[in-house]
Write a protein that holds these residues in place. Structure first.
Motif, PDB file in Angstrom:
ATOM      1  N   ARG A 198       0.901  -1.234  -0.056  1.00  0.00           N
ATOM      2  CA  ARG A 198      -0.812   0.271   0.265  1.00  0.00           C
ATOM      3  C   ARG A 198       1.108   1.054   0.047  1.00  0.00           C
ATOM      4  N   THR A 199       2.042   1.260   0.922  1.00  0.00           N
ATOM      5  CA  THR A 199       2.844   2.081   1.187  1.00  0.00           C
ATOM      6  C   THR A 199       3.793   2.685  -0.642  1.00  0.00           C
ATOM      7  N   ALA A 200       4.271   1.617  -0.751  1.00  0.00           N
ATOM      8  CA  ALA A 200       4.377   1.887  -2.551  1.00  0.00           C
ATOM      9  C   ALA A 200       3.566   2.434  -3.554  1.00  0.00           C
ATOM     10  N   VAL A 201       2.528   1.366  -3.083  1.00  0.00           N
ATOM     11  CA  VAL A 201       1.775   2.116  -4.213  1.00  0.00           C
ATOM     12  C   VAL A 201       1.158   4.119  -4.685  1.00  0.00           C
ATOM     13  N   SER A 202       1.010   3.804  -3.624  1.00  0.00           N
ATOM     14  CA  SER A 202       0.981   5.474  -3.142  1.00  0.00           C
ATOM     15  C   SER A 202       1.820   6.093  -3.557  1.00  0.00           C
ATOM     16  N   TYR A 203       3.204   6.177  -3.953  1.00  0.00           N
ATOM     17  CA  TYR A 203       4.554   6.672  -3.862  1.00  0.00           C
ATOM     18  C   TYR A 203       3.912   6.375  -5.557  1.00  0.00           C
ATOM     19  N   THR A 204       4.043   5.544  -6.242  1.00  0.00           N
ATOM     20  CA  THR A 204       4.244   5.360  -7.558  1.00  0.00           C
ATOM     21  C   THR A 204       2.949   5.758  -8.187  1.00  0.00           C
ATOM     22  N   THR A 205       2.257   6.136  -7.395  1.00  0.00           N
ATOM     23  CA  THR A 205       1.327   6.762  -8.536  1.00  0.00           C
ATOM     24  C   THR A 205       1.201   7.963  -8.267  1.00  0.00           C
ATOM     25  N   GLU A 206       2.336   8.321  -7.604  1.00  0.00           N
ATOM     26  CA  GLU A 206       2.142   9.928  -7.926  1.00  0.00           C
ATOM     27  C   GLU A 206       3.677  10.147  -8.324  1.00  0.00           C
ATOM     28  N   ARG A 207       4.901   9.568  -8.551  1.00  0.00           N
ATOM     29  CA  ARG A 207       5.384   8.954 -10.117  1.00  0.00           C
ATOM     30  C   ARG A 207       5.145   9.301 -11.418  1.00  0.00           C
ATOM     31  N   TRP A 208       4.150   7.508 -11.093  1.00  0.00           N
ATOM     32  CA  TRP A 208       3.315   8.146 -12.724  1.00  0.00           C
ATOM     33  C   TRP A 208       2.693   9.429 -13.231  1.00  0.00           C
ATOM     34  N   ALA A 209       2.538   9.847 -12.153  1.00  0.00           N
ATOM     35  CA  ALA A 209       2.113  11.278 -12.408  1.00  0.00           C
ATOM     36  C   ALA A 209       2.536  12.564 -12.863  1.00  0.00           C
ATOM     37  N   ASP A 210       3.601  12.028 -12.295  1.00  0.00           N
ATOM     38  CA  ASP A 210       5.062  12.860 -12.537  1.00  0.00           C
ATOM     39  C   ASP A 210       5.741  12.923 -14.234  1.00  0.00           C
ATOM     40  N   GLU A 211       5.548  11.824 -14.402  1.00  0.00           N
ATOM     41  CA  GLU A 211       6.383  11.342 -15.586  1.00  0.00           C
ATOM     42  C   GLU A 211       5.699  11.717 -16.118  1.00  0.00           C
ATOM     43  N   GLU A 212       3.811  12.077 -16.258  1.00  0.00           N
ATOM     44  CA  GLU A 212       3.139  11.649 -17.498  1.00  0.00           C
ATOM     45  C   GLU A 212       2.870  13.798 -17.640  1.00  0.00           C
ATOM     46  N   ALA A 213       3.107  14.330 -16.286  1.00  0.00           N
ATOM     47  CA  ALA A 213       3.246  15.609 -16.405  1.00  0.00           C
ATOM     48  C   ALA A 213       4.074  16.230 -17.090  1.00  0.00           C
ATOM     49  N   ALA A 214       5.681  15.311 -16.256  1.00  0.00           N
ATOM     50  CA  ALA A 214       6.812  15.783 -17.501  1.00  0.00           C
ATOM     51  C   ALA A 214       6.934  16.133 -18.773  1.00  0.00           C
ATOM     52  N   GLN A 215       5.781  14.447 -19.310  1.00  0.00           N
ATOM     53  CA  GLN A 215       5.996  14.175 -21.265  1.00  0.00           C
ATOM     54  C   GLN A 215       5.189  15.194 -21.572  1.00  0.00           C
TER      55      GLN A 215
END
Length: 310
Positions: A198-215
């Protein structure tokens, strides 16, 4: 059935290595989907086995509505330590159902209250609130989904950073990150050993959105600067359980990841790497958990059917 009925309760431990390595070595999209899938399957399997143990424990209680034959020695012999395990499973399963129900109720209440608070605003994709407290979050809701941001947050960011903020929140909505977050929250409620996922997915979803925003923005540095600034002035979203731009957590790690080259998108890591070994270990643990719960369920049904007088 034997000890196999207990395996799904402890096999989530096999997913702990991948929970940490996936954050660092896998693309956030792959990590989110992999960890969520592992968590959901393992949670379902452990809950099924708790239910089987509860049947054995409940059948031994006086005045229960179950057939008397279900407490016969032949049935209880299918479960090791049946007296202790069966009785402990009753409060354990009730606690799991209660906590999962509470999580679903809280999730629905938060979304209802958030939408109700925006009822007087125009129905647009972005809701700008005149608030002196800086925050921003993505509010799902089908046709009513929108990005919520305050004027205080917008005043702290440069134009490029504002575009990064909106791109980040829209990525949360487009990828339905709230569903991943809710799934792992329920899984962690069902089995405490799944909390690292659960903790890991909370972080990876934010990183996923970060990467989409960067693109979308075309500048990883702009997104990193926006996250850093938002984290300094924001205390996170005032609406719990919703994904926010500067949610409390490992913000420095997100910024550092954005200052590095974009991660490679791979569907499955190579087995000859540490993350690959961890992923295969978690996959094997999940498969064994599923087989154990299925075997236990089928065996218990056959035993109870044979013990039940026609």
């Amino acid at each position: 059935m034997g000890v196999f009925v207990f395996l799904p309760l402890v096999l989530p431990l096999t997913a702990w290595p991948i929970a940490r390595l996936a954050e660092q070595r896998l693309h956030p999209r792959t990590a989110t989907r992999l960890l969520t899938g592992l968590a959901v399957v393992m949670a379902v399997c452990s809950t099924v086995c708790l239910g089987l143990l509860m049947v054995v424990g409940t059948a031994q209680l006086p005045g229960n509505p179950l057939p008397d034959a279900w407490s016969d020695p032949e049935v209880r012999e299918a479960v090791p330590y049946d007296e202790v395990a069966g009785r402990l499973a009753i409060p354990a399963l009730l606690a799991v159902l209660l906590m999962c129900g509470q999580t679903l109720w809280r999730h629905g209440r938060v979304r209802r209250h958030a939408h109700r608070a925006l009822a007087g605003l125009p129905v647009t994709q972005v809701a700008v609130l005149p608030d002196d407290v800086p925050y921003a979050y993505a509010l799902p809701g089908g046709r009513r989904e929108r990005v919520v941001v305050t004027t205080a947050m917008l005043s702290c960011l440069e134009p490029a950073e504002r575009r990064a903020l909106f791109a980040h929140e829209r990525a949360h909505l487009a990828a339905r990150h709230h569903r991943f977050l809710l799934a792992v929250q329920l899984a962690a409620r069902a089995n405490p050993f799944l909390r690292p996922l659960r903790t890991a997915v909370s972080y990876t979803t934010e990183r996923w959105a970060d990467e989409e925003a960067a693109q979308t923005v075309g500048s990883r540095r702009a997104v990193a600067c926006a996250i850093g600034k938002a984290a300094l002035v924001s205390r996170g979203t005032p609406v719990p359980t919703l994904a926010g731009f500067a949610t409390p957590g490992p913000v420095p790690r997100r910024v550092a990841a954005l200052l590095d080259p974009a991660p490679a998108l791979r569907s499955w890591p190579s087995v000859f790497t540490s993350v690959g070994l961890a992923a295969w270990g978690a996959a094997v643990g999940t498969a064994v958990s599923a087989l154990s719960s299925a075997n236990s369920a089928v065996t218990m049904v056959l035993i109870l059917h044979a013990a039940t007088p026609l």
